[in-house]
Design a protein around this motif. Structure first.
Motif, PDB file in Angstrom:
ATOM      1  N   LEU A 146       2.224  46.315  57.961  1.00  0.00           N
ATOM      2  CA  LEU A 146       3.093  45.218  58.410  1.00  0.00           C
ATOM      3  C   LEU A 146       3.648  44.415  57.238  1.00  0.00           C
ATOM      4  N   SER A 172      10.141  38.909  64.384  1.00  0.00           N
ATOM      5  CA  SER A 172       9.204  39.735  65.153  1.00  0.00           C
ATOM      6  C   SER A 172       8.049  40.212  64.267  1.00  0.00           C
ATOM      7  N   ARG A 173       8.340  40.515  62.997  1.00  0.00           N
ATOM      8  CA  ARG A 173       7.281  40.955  62.078  1.00  0.00           C
ATOM      9  C   ARG A 173       6.331  39.792  61.768  1.00  0.00           C
ATOM     10  N   GLU A 176       3.954  39.565  64.594  1.00  0.00           N
ATOM     11  CA  GLU A 176       2.963  40.652  64.513  1.00  0.00           C
ATOM     12  C   GLU A 176       1.910  40.347  63.448  1.00  0.00           C
ATOM     13  N   THR A 179      -0.443  37.526  64.589  1.00  0.00           N
ATOM     14  CA  THR A 179      -1.368  38.027  65.610  1.00  0.00           C
ATOM     15  C   THR A 179      -2.489  38.839  64.965  1.00  0.00           C
TER      16      THR A 179
END
Length: 198
Positions: A146, A172-173, A176, A179
């Motif tokens: 990521l 969006s990355r 991610e 999270t």
């Protein structure tokens, strides 16, 4: 402090009453002590002191060892926080070389710490630690992907853009990454709990 004062006060009163002439007719105390009683008392006192000092030292040494491992896990958490702050900071430039360096240090630190923790752990704790270590190994691989890899398609929006050593992550990355970092932090908390129970 108050409990000690009350205990001393009660002890003085009881001692005074036992020593006074008031209770002497009720009790008869032999003022001679046999040699075997002295040896028995000294042996009991000696064993008590030995047990207390030995057990206390072992417990203290074990606590120091646990605290050392917990501090090493906290070092991993600090590196994770460093990554998280870089990702969350949209105002300043994020250097790709810094991100890859921190990611590399995270992996090495995790490997070293878990090698030591696994050598300390026993039985049920060992199995739990090994399971968490496997999960974290997978999570750290995902973190590396990521942080450093993006789509290969030229026409698609890139999740990771690197220009002149400055990296930018798509929204969006970033989600991610946040999270995954939260998941890793929860696993590290589980490790700390297991260490404390060992």
């Amino acid at each position: 402090m108050i409990n000690i004062t009350i205990a001393v006060f009660v002890g003085i009163i009881v001692g005074f009453l036992l020593g006074s002439r008031w209770l002497q007719p009720l009790f008869s105390i032999d003022s001679t002590i046999s040699f075997l009683d002295i040896i028995s008392i000294l042996a009991t006192i000696g064993m008590g002191i030995y047990i207390v000092t030995t057990l206390e030292k072992e417990a203290q040494d074990h606590r120091v060892e646990k605290d050392l491992y917990i501090s090493k896990v906290q070092e991993i958490e600090a590196l994770l926080s460093e990554v998280e702050m870089c990702i969350d900071d949209r105002e300043n430039d994020i250097y790709y070389s810094n991100i890859t360096n921190v990611e590399f240090r995270l992996k090495r630190k995790k490997d070293k710490v878990f090698k030591c923790i696994i050598s300390l752990a026993k039985d049920e704790a060992l199995e739990k630690i090994k399971e968490i270590e496997r999960t974290l190994t997978s999570d750290f691989k995902d973190l590396r992907v990521l942080l450093t890899q993006t789509t290969a398609a030229e026409d698609a929006e890139r999740d990771v853009n690197v220009t002149k050593n400055i990296v930018q992550y798509s929204p969006s990355r970033v989600v991610e990454l946040q999270t995954l970092i939260s998941k890793i932090q929860e696993s590290l908390l589980d490790v700390n709990i297991i260490i404390n129970k060992m």
